[in-house]
Scaffold this motif. Structure first.
Motif, PDB file in Angstrom:
ATOM      1  N   GLY A 258      36.862 -55.075  62.701  1.00  0.00           N
ATOM      2  CA  GLY A 258      36.880 -54.651  61.735  1.00  0.00           C
ATOM      3  C   GLY A 258      38.032 -53.598  61.092  1.00  0.00           C
ATOM      4  N   VAL A 259      38.240 -53.139  59.931  1.00  0.00           N
ATOM      5  CA  VAL A 259      39.314 -53.049  59.407  1.00  0.00           C
ATOM      6  C   VAL A 259      40.114 -52.007  59.604  1.00  0.00           C
ATOM      7  CG1 VAL A 259      39.612 -51.941  57.392  1.00  0.00           C
ATOM      8  CG2 VAL A 259      37.757 -53.035  57.426  1.00  0.00           C
ATOM      9  N   ARG A 260      41.470 -51.990  59.440  1.00  0.00           N
ATOM     10  CA  ARG A 260      42.354 -51.527  60.152  1.00  0.00           C
ATOM     11  C   ARG A 260      43.079 -50.729  58.436  1.00  0.00           C
ATOM     12  NH1 ARG A 260      42.923 -52.026  65.067  1.00  0.00           N
ATOM     13  NH2 ARG A 260      43.758 -54.460  66.222  1.00  0.00           N
ATOM     14  N   ARG A 261      43.563 -51.296  57.837  1.00  0.00           N
ATOM     15  CA  ARG A 261      43.997 -50.841  56.540  1.00  0.00           C
ATOM     16  C   ARG A 261      43.304 -51.149  55.152  1.00  0.00           C
ATOM     17  NH1 ARG A 261      47.948 -51.190  59.553  1.00  0.00           N
ATOM     18  NH2 ARG A 261      48.032 -53.660  59.489  1.00  0.00           N
ATOM     19  N   VAL A 262      43.087 -50.017  54.299  1.00  0.00           N
ATOM     20  CA  VAL A 262      42.516 -50.631  52.570  1.00  0.00           C
ATOM     21  C   VAL A 262      43.085 -50.446  51.218  1.00  0.00           C
ATOM     22  CG1 VAL A 262      40.385 -50.668  51.064  1.00  0.00           C
ATOM     23  CG2 VAL A 262      40.373 -50.520  53.731  1.00  0.00           C
ATOM     24  N   GLY A 263      44.029 -51.047  51.345  1.00  0.00           N
ATOM     25  CA  GLY A 263      44.316 -50.599  49.629  1.00  0.00           C
ATOM     26  C   GLY A 263      43.880 -51.357  48.723  1.00  0.00           C
TER      27      GLY A 263
ATOM     28  N   GLY B 185      45.130 -59.331  67.466  1.00  0.00           N
ATOM     29  CA  GLY B 185      45.347 -60.074  66.231  1.00  0.00           C
ATOM     30  C   GLY B 185      44.781 -59.071  65.375  1.00  0.00           C
ATOM     31  N   ASP B 186      45.516 -59.639  63.560  1.00  0.00           N
ATOM     32  CA  ASP B 186      45.391 -58.899  62.220  1.00  0.00           C
ATOM     33  C   ASP B 186      45.850 -60.261  61.122  1.00  0.00           C
ATOM     34  OD1 ASP B 186      45.698 -55.788  63.476  1.00  0.00           O
ATOM     35  OD2 ASP B 186      47.598 -55.269  62.374  1.00  0.00           O
ATOM     36  N   ALA B 187      44.760 -59.726  59.742  1.00  0.00           N
ATOM     37  CA  ALA B 187      44.851 -60.996  59.413  1.00  0.00           C
ATOM     38  C   ALA B 187      44.632 -59.130  57.425  1.00  0.00           C
ATOM     39  CB  ALA B 187      43.185 -61.537  59.037  1.00  0.00           C
ATOM     40  N   THR B 188      45.436 -59.777  57.014  1.00  0.00           N
ATOM     41  CA  THR B 188      45.647 -59.101  55.657  1.00  0.00           C
ATOM     42  C   THR B 188      44.934 -60.237  54.624  1.00  0.00           C
ATOM     43  OG1 THR B 188      47.367 -57.940  56.118  1.00  0.00           O
ATOM     44  CG2 THR B 188      46.899 -57.712  53.840  1.00  0.00           C
ATOM     45  N   VAL B 189      43.820 -59.800  54.088  1.00  0.00           N
ATOM     46  CA  VAL B 189      43.600 -60.775  52.317  1.00  0.00           C
ATOM     47  C   VAL B 189      44.238 -59.470  51.573  1.00  0.00           C
ATOM     48  CG1 VAL B 189      41.382 -61.574  51.409  1.00  0.00           C
ATOM     49  CG2 VAL B 189      41.466 -61.378  54.338  1.00  0.00           C
ATOM     50  N   VAL B 190      44.073 -60.647  50.756  1.00  0.00           N
ATOM     51  CA  VAL B 190      44.717 -59.655  49.237  1.00  0.00           C
ATOM     52  C   VAL B 190      43.957 -60.272  48.222  1.00  0.00           C
ATOM     53  CG1 VAL B 190      46.455 -59.779  47.156  1.00  0.00           C
ATOM     54  CG2 VAL B 190      46.977 -59.843  49.860  1.00  0.00           C
ATOM     55  N   LEU B 191      42.914 -59.612  47.151  1.00  0.00           N
ATOM     56  CA  LEU B 191      42.523 -60.290  46.273  1.00  0.00           C
ATOM     57  C   LEU B 191      43.290 -60.696  44.503  1.00  0.00           C
ATOM     58  CD1 LEU B 191      39.290 -60.979  45.014  1.00  0.00           C
ATOM     59  CD2 LEU B 191      39.788 -58.493  44.342  1.00  0.00           C
ATOM     60  N   ALA B 192      43.277 -62.264  44.408  1.00  0.00           N
ATOM     61  CA  ALA B 192      44.597 -61.864  43.376  1.00  0.00           C
ATOM     62  C   ALA B 192      44.002 -63.515  42.575  1.00  0.00           C
ATOM     63  CB  ALA B 192      45.844 -62.242  44.347  1.00  0.00           C
ATOM     64  N   ASP B 193      44.442 -63.524  41.174  1.00  0.00           N
ATOM     65  CA  ASP B 193      43.992 -65.169  40.116  1.00  0.00           C
ATOM     66  C   ASP B 193      45.838 -65.349  40.687  1.00  0.00           C
ATOM     67  OD1 ASP B 193      44.894 -63.121  38.013  1.00  0.00           O
ATOM     68  OD2 ASP B 193      43.307 -62.519  37.843  1.00  0.00           O
ATOM     69  N   ASP B 194      45.956 -66.244  38.984  1.00  0.00           N
ATOM     70  CA  ASP B 194      47.142 -66.302  38.861  1.00  0.00           C
ATOM     71  C   ASP B 194      48.158 -65.286  38.381  1.00  0.00           C
ATOM     72  OD1 ASP B 194      46.290 -69.308  39.757  1.00  0.00           O
ATOM     73  OD2 ASP B 194      45.502 -69.670  37.454  1.00  0.00           O
ATOM     74  N   SER B 195      47.692 -64.202  37.827  1.00  0.00           N
ATOM     75  CA  SER B 195      48.573 -63.625  37.231  1.00  0.00           C
ATOM     76  C   SER B 195      48.741 -62.237  38.404  1.00  0.00           C
ATOM     77  CB  SER B 195      47.462 -62.960  36.151  1.00  0.00           C
ATOM     78  OG  SER B 195      46.446 -61.870  36.965  1.00  0.00           O
ATOM     79  N   GLY B 196      48.586 -62.578  39.082  1.00  0.00           N
ATOM     80  CA  GLY B 196      48.883 -62.001  40.938  1.00  0.00           C
ATOM     81  C   GLY B 196      47.991 -61.059  41.493  1.00  0.00           C
ATOM     82  N   PRO B 197      47.953 -60.034  41.787  1.00  0.00           N
ATOM     83  CA  PRO B 197      47.509 -58.668  42.350  1.00  0.00           C
ATOM     84  C   PRO B 197      46.431 -58.649  41.713  1.00  0.00           C
ATOM     85  CG  PRO B 197      49.072 -58.481  43.670  1.00  0.00           C
ATOM     86  CD  PRO B 197      49.647 -59.341  42.781  1.00  0.00           C
ATOM     87  N   LEU B 198      45.239 -58.190  41.929  1.00  0.00           N
ATOM     88  CA  LEU B 198      43.688 -57.373  41.975  1.00  0.00           C
ATOM     89  C   LEU B 198      43.975 -56.762  41.825  1.00  0.00           C
ATOM     90  CD1 LEU B 198      41.634 -60.630  39.878  1.00  0.00           C
ATOM     91  CD2 LEU B 198      43.394 -59.992  39.205  1.00  0.00           C
TER      92      LEU B 198
ATOM     93  N   LEU C 123      40.844 -54.124  43.756  1.00  0.00           N
ATOM     94  CA  LEU C 123      39.668 -53.853  44.335  1.00  0.00           C
ATOM     95  C   LEU C 123      38.676 -52.998  44.154  1.00  0.00           C
ATOM     96  CD1 LEU C 123      40.996 -53.797  48.376  1.00  0.00           C
ATOM     97  CD2 LEU C 123      40.065 -55.891  47.385  1.00  0.00           C
ATOM     98  N   PRO C 124      37.954 -53.928  43.738  1.00  0.00           N
ATOM     99  CA  PRO C 124      36.445 -52.703  43.588  1.00  0.00           C
ATOM    100  C   PRO C 124      35.753 -50.857  43.831  1.00  0.00           C
ATOM    101  CG  PRO C 124      35.637 -55.173  43.198  1.00  0.00           C
ATOM    102  CD  PRO C 124      36.709 -54.856  44.103  1.00  0.00           C
ATOM    103  N   ASP C 125      35.756 -50.458  43.415  1.00  0.00           N
ATOM    104  CA  ASP C 125      36.194 -48.644  44.194  1.00  0.00           C
ATOM    105  C   ASP C 125      34.382 -49.292  45.193  1.00  0.00           C
ATOM    106  OD1 ASP C 125      38.121 -47.507  42.833  1.00  0.00           O
ATOM    107  OD2 ASP C 125      36.820 -47.027  41.375  1.00  0.00           O
ATOM    108  N   GLU C 126      33.696 -49.776  44.459  1.00  0.00           N
ATOM    109  CA  GLU C 126      32.548 -50.306  45.901  1.00  0.00           C
ATOM    110  C   GLU C 126      32.578 -50.844  47.168  1.00  0.00           C
ATOM    111  OE1 GLU C 126      28.803 -51.403  44.403  1.00  0.00           O
ATOM    112  OE2 GLU C 126      28.860 -49.569  42.730  1.00  0.00           O
ATOM    113  N   LEU C 127      33.854 -51.736  46.681  1.00  0.00           N
ATOM    114  CA  LEU C 127      33.401 -52.946  48.341  1.00  0.00           C
ATOM    115  C   LEU C 127      35.222 -51.367  48.616  1.00  0.00           C
ATOM    116  CD1 LEU C 127      34.648 -55.098  49.568  1.00  0.00           C
ATOM    117  CD2 LEU C 127      36.057 -55.751  48.066  1.00  0.00           C
ATOM    118  N   ILE C 128      35.469 -51.240  47.694  1.00  0.00           N
ATOM    119  CA  ILE C 128      36.751 -49.872  48.729  1.00  0.00           C
ATOM    120  C   ILE C 128      35.839 -49.089  50.008  1.00  0.00           C
ATOM    121  CG2 ILE C 128      38.338 -48.329  49.111  1.00  0.00           C
ATOM    122  CD1 ILE C 128      39.534 -50.139  46.546  1.00  0.00           C
ATOM    123  N   ALA C 129      35.420 -48.604  49.471  1.00  0.00           N
ATOM    124  CA  ALA C 129      33.900 -47.570  49.982  1.00  0.00           C
ATOM    125  C   ALA C 129      33.114 -48.480  51.277  1.00  0.00           C
ATOM    126  CB  ALA C 129      33.262 -47.102  49.290  1.00  0.00           C
ATOM    127  N   ASP C 130      32.943 -49.376  50.937  1.00  0.00           N
ATOM    128  CA  ASP C 130      32.527 -50.170  52.051  1.00  0.00           C
ATOM    129  C   ASP C 130      32.916 -50.801  53.504  1.00  0.00           C
ATOM    130  OD1 ASP C 130      29.605 -50.333  50.659  1.00  0.00           O
ATOM    131  OD2 ASP C 130      29.685 -52.132  49.959  1.00  0.00           O
TER     132      ASP C 130
END
Length: 194
Positions: free
Chosen positions: A4-9, A29-42, A44-51
């Motif tokens: 499941g999800v431990r933290r949402v940023g 175990g934990d795994a942190t996934v960062v949404l990013a492109d070449d310019s850096g972190p992006l 997250l869409p509000d809908e995704l954060i709610a989900d």
């Protein structure tokens, strides 16, 4: 196995896993996934954060632990480490995203600890291999490990106590640190082979 999800940023989510046997937790175990492109972190869409918020794990002693801190600056430099193991990425290490899979990277850390242990006890080719792999890892990914590529896994022993050895490790390509790990393994009864 509970996932499941431990933290949402705003640009990242930390997933958690717990392995249970009956009512007893035997692994996590934990795994942190960062949404990013070449310019850096992006963001997250509000809908995704709610989900993601709906997928939060129930509160336990593990869920409330603080997020991993960034590695100390010296961990990113070759001079911090005292032992090196050269490794070449293999096509079998690559995942669908064209990166070396995180499980393959974990085995690289195991390989470095095993090589260090053999060198430390003076085991020669054909000698007995000490079975002292780490039982705990905390791994942070700092860059992409790809195929093909020549890498080095660096290791230094942070401390030794009566029952365990605490290792600091890093994966390097040239002078660039692509990941660090903290590992704890058994001290064992180490004797040179004859």
């Amino acid at each position: 196995m509970h996932t499941g999800v431990r933290r949402v940023g705003r640009s990242s989510v930390t997933f958690g896993q717990e392995v249970m046997v009956g009512d007893k937790r035997v692994g996590s175990g934990d795994a942190t996934v960062v949404l990013a492109d070449d310019s850096g972190p992006l963001q997250l869409p509000d809908e995704l954060i709610a989900d993601l918020d709906e997928m939060r794990l129930p509160e336990t002693g593990v869920a409330g632990r603080p997020a991993a801190t960034r590695p100390r600056p010296e961990r990113l430099h070759r001079a911090h480490y005292s032992y090196w193991v050269p490794l070449r990425s293999r096509i079998g290490d690559v995942d669908s995203n064209q990166h070396v899979n995180y499980i393959a990277l974990a085995t690289w850390y195991d390989e470095a600890v095993a090589a260090f242990t053999l060198d430390s006890i003076g085991t020669t080719a054909g000698g007995t291999v000490a079975d002292l792999p780490p039982w705990s890892y905390q791994i942070q990914y700092l860059g992409e490990v790809t195929y093909p590529g020549n890498y080095e896994v660096a290791l230094t022993v942070r401390s030794v106590d009566t029952g365990s050895v605490h290792y600091e490790l890093g994966v390097f390509r040239g002078g660039t640190c692509l990941g660090v790990a903290d590992a704890i393994g058994p001290h064992g009864e180490l004797h040179p082979s004859h």
